[in-house]
Design a protein around this motif. Structure first.
Motif, PDB file in Angstrom:
ATOM      1  N   GLU A 142      58.705  30.101 -18.393  1.00  0.00           N
ATOM      2  CA  GLU A 142      60.006  30.290 -17.755  1.00  0.00           C
ATOM      3  C   GLU A 142      59.889  30.142 -16.236  1.00  0.00           C
ATOM      4  O   GLU A 142      60.749  29.534 -15.597  1.00  0.00           O
ATOM      5  N   ARG A 154      64.311  28.067 -22.711  1.00  0.00           N
ATOM      6  CA  ARG A 154      64.166  28.569 -24.077  1.00  0.00           C
ATOM      7  C   ARG A 154      65.222  27.887 -24.940  1.00  0.00           C
ATOM      8  O   ARG A 154      66.413  27.952 -24.643  1.00  0.00           O
ATOM      9  N   TYR A 176      60.307  26.075 -26.343  1.00  0.00           N
ATOM     10  CA  TYR A 176      60.714  25.823 -24.964  1.00  0.00           C
ATOM     11  C   TYR A 176      60.662  24.327 -24.679  1.00  0.00           C
ATOM     12  O   TYR A 176      59.869  23.602 -25.284  1.00  0.00           O
TER      13      TYR A 176
END
Length: 167
Positions: free
Chosen positions: A138, A144, A159
């Motif tokens: 992230e 995501r 992801y």
């Protein structure tokens, strides 16, 4: 200076301990059910090396400080995604089996940045309990996308990073 290169069979005895260290790290950080029952096995990694998918990260002294598999092409486990969708259907690379010696910070980020230089789309999946990996991807701009199921039927969070929307 970190060097990332394709692994060869002589690297196998240096790569396997990295996975053992990664397993211990995962267990210590609340992820007790990923990479169990001998996974990844030496036989699997031998096959990944033979296929040209395994890479080793070496420090200035030539010590193996990380490893990962990078594969371009369709990943069968990514054909069906649940509770979401991929950002696009363009060709992509996948990073699997990322492990570090723990002796040097930033190995995971270096591996992903290496992959970003090879493909405009990178996909990765991780276990729900692998909070460390979730935070890393992230931080690097991965989005995501949903849930996939790997070959053994267990769930993974999927992801996707694409250069088109990278910050």
């Amino acid at each position: 200076m970190l060097t990332i290169r394709q692994a060869n069979m002589a690297d196998l005895p240096r790569v396997m301990p990295l996975f053992e260290r990664a397993k211990a790290f995962m267990r210590a950080h609340g992820n007790a059910t990923q990479w169990v029952n001998g996974y990844p096995s030496e036989a699997l990694m031998r096959g990944e090396i033979e296929a040209g998918h395994c890479f080793v990260c070496e420090d200035e002294e030539g010590d193996a400080v990380g490893t990962f598999c990078y594969i371009e092409g369709v990943d069968p486990t990514y054909l069906k995604i649940y509770d979401g969708s991929w950002l696009n259907d363009e060709p992509y690379g996948v990073v699997h089996r990322l492990a570090s010696s723990g002796k040097r910070p930033g190995i995971g980020e270096a591996c992903f940045r290496w992959a970003f230089g090879r493909r405009d789309n990178i996909r990765v999946d991780t276990h729900r309990d692998n909070i460390v990996m979730q935070r890393l991807v992230e931080k690097l701009g991965f989005s995501r996308r949903g849930i996939i199921y790997i070959a053994d039927g267990t769930e993974r969070i999927a992801y996707h990073w694409t250069k088109a929307i990278d910050n």
